[in-house]
Scaffold this active site. Structure first.
Site, mmCIF file in Angstrom:
data_model
loop_
_atom_site.group_PDB
_atom_site.id
_atom_site.type_symbol
_atom_site.label_atom_id
_atom_site.label_comp_id
_atom_site.label_asym_id
_atom_site.label_seq_id
_atom_site.Cartn_x
_atom_site.Cartn_y
_atom_site.Cartn_z
ATOM 1 N N LYS A 52 -0.532 29.405 -1.328
ATOM 2 C CA LYS A 52 -1.506 28.471 -1.904
ATOM 3 C C LYS A 52 -1.622 28.694 -3.414
ATOM 4 O O LYS A 52 -1.733 27.742 -4.190
ATOM 5 C CB LYS A 52 -2.867 28.648 -1.215
ATOM 6 C CG LYS A 52 -2.873 28.127 0.226
ATOM 7 C CD LYS A 52 -4.078 28.606 1.033
ATOM 8 C CE LYS A 52 -3.902 28.213 2.505
ATOM 9 N NZ LYS A 52 -4.949 28.774 3.382
ATOM 10 N N GLN A 96 -10.266 32.455 3.176
ATOM 11 C CA GLN A 96 -9.209 32.492 4.181
ATOM 12 C C GLN A 96 -9.741 33.044 5.502
ATOM 13 O O GLN A 96 -10.376 34.090 5.540
ATOM 14 C CB GLN A 96 -8.035 33.343 3.657
ATOM 15 C CG GLN A 96 -6.828 33.388 4.576
ATOM 16 C CD GLN A 96 -6.110 32.037 4.709
ATOM 17 O OE1 GLN A 96 -6.124 31.218 3.788
ATOM 18 N NE2 GLN A 96 -5.499 31.796 5.849
ATOM 19 N N ASP A 119 -12.120 23.194 2.232
ATOM 20 C CA ASP A 119 -11.681 23.346 3.624
ATOM 21 C C ASP A 119 -12.444 22.391 4.550
ATOM 22 O O ASP A 119 -11.983 22.102 5.655
ATOM 23 C CB ASP A 119 -12.004 24.772 4.105
ATOM 24 C CG ASP A 119 -10.811 25.711 4.093
ATOM 25 O OD1 ASP A 119 -9.690 25.234 4.328
ATOM 26 O OD2 ASP A 119 -11.028 26.919 3.869
HETATM 27 N N1 GUN Z 1 -6.718 30.086 8.414
HETATM 28 C C1 GUN Z 1 -5.841 29.311 9.087
HETATM 29 N N2 GUN Z 1 -5.899 28.030 8.643
HETATM 30 C C2 GUN Z 1 -6.830 27.998 7.669
HETATM 31 C C3 GUN Z 1 -7.338 26.972 6.833
HETATM 32 O O1 GUN Z 1 -6.954 25.796 6.911
HETATM 33 N N3 GUN Z 1 -8.299 27.343 5.942
HETATM 34 C C4 GUN Z 1 -8.764 28.620 5.865
HETATM 35 N N4 GUN Z 1 -9.713 28.875 4.980
HETATM 36 N N5 GUN Z 1 -8.315 29.604 6.628
HETATM 37 C C5 GUN Z 1 -7.357 29.290 7.523
#
Ligand code: GUN
Length: 295
Positions: A52, A96, A119
């Site tokens: 990311k 995350q 998110d």
């Molecule tokens: N862990 C797995 N997928 C995601 C996501 O889309 N966002 C976040 N913050 N954590 C994750």
């Protein structure tokens, strides 16, 4: 012939559009900023967060990475989130998941300012989504909507079976696809580990979304030649003594049999990351009031 739905190509187009939007912000003296917060010492999470951050660099978004010690008290995480909430240079915040066991996941999601919640996991934003008025669409479901539209798969009136009831994929996707909207209007069934007869549901679906976290759960028994399969799974398995990546659908069995399928890797994964960038410029647009065109 099975159509292979190329998520990498579409994600590349979206990243280009985001880069154009970032350039437009820059000409107004603003650099969109995305903060990633990592607390759990998990190699997969570290890889995702690194990717990311690399994406941010590619499109010109200011990537801010914050690590909180996995053994630190919950309050240490919330303090860092508060600082990011108050930082005008940070337009989007992503914590995350998963967080360590001693941290309340829901409280961590609630700590993120809803206006910066790229998110879409803050409970206020979940409520808006359920009410059919999302502030931010969670990135994986959003990416799936874009993939289906780009592949020419009509959702209006379609029977969609989502296999998996997670808060990150299954539930928000069902909410988005049932909205009264051009990329919604589907009839959605959510199946899960306690569903009595999975194949009975998936075989009558126009679109099967495999998001259960079970390697190669969806095989020929679960589909028909008319099915479009969207594979959200990323599972590392041992094959012939080697570690390899497989989805929740059995790609080898389904390629050449179903109507269309997303590959793993190169399907949903890159789209999730692209929509995070999109949500970040959307957040920056709202926070700055600048009328920058979005991809
Ligand atoms: N862990 C797995 N997928 C995601 C996501 O889309 N966002 C976040 N913050 N954590 C994750």
């Amino acid at each position: 012939m099975t159509q292979i739905i190329d998520g990498e190509a579409l994600a590349g187009e979206i990243r280009e559009g985001v880069a154009d939007a970032v350039a437009a912000f820059e000409s107004e003296g603003v650099t969109p900023g995305l903060a990633t917060v990592l607390m759990e010492a998990d190699p997969a999470s570290e890889t995702y967060v690194n990717m990311k951050q690399r994406d941010c660099e590619e499109v010109g978004i200011d990537g801010i990475h914050v690590e909180v010690d996995a053994d630190a008290p919950e309050a240490a995480l919330f303090d860092r989130i508060d600082e990011l909430n108050d930082d005008d240079g940070v337009h989007g915040i992503l914590v995350q998941m998963p967080v360590p066991d001693h941290v309340d996941e829901r409280a961590a999601q609630a700590a993120v300012d809803p206006a910066k919640d790229v998110d879409g996991f803050n409970p206020e934003n979940v409520g808006r989504l359920v009410a059919g008025e999302p502030r931010f669409r969670p990135c994986t479901p959003f990416g799936i909507q874009r993939l289906l539209a780009d592949a020419g798969v009509e959702t209006a009136g379609a029977d969609v079976v989502v296999v998996g009831r997670s808060n990150i994929v299954g539930r928000p996707l069902a909410n988005l696809l049932t909205r009264r909207a051009d990329d919604g209007n589907a009839t959605v069934t959510i199946c899960h580990s306690k569903t009595a007869d999975l194949a009975a549901h998936t075989r009558r679906a126009d679109v099967v979304v495999a998001a259960a976290g079970v390697p190669e759960l969806i095989g020929r028994e679960e589909v028909t030649p008319e099915t479009t399969v969207v594979d959200v799974g990323i599972n590392r398995v041992e094959r012939d003594g080697e570690s390899t990546l497989v989805g929740d659908a059995d790609f080898e069995a389904l390629d050449g049999y179903v109507d269309a399928i997303t590959p793993v890797p190169g399907g949903v994964g890159p789209m999730t990351r692209a929509m995070l960038l999109y949500n970040t410029v959307l957040a920056a647009r709202r926070q700055t009031g600048l009328d920058v065109p979005l991809p």
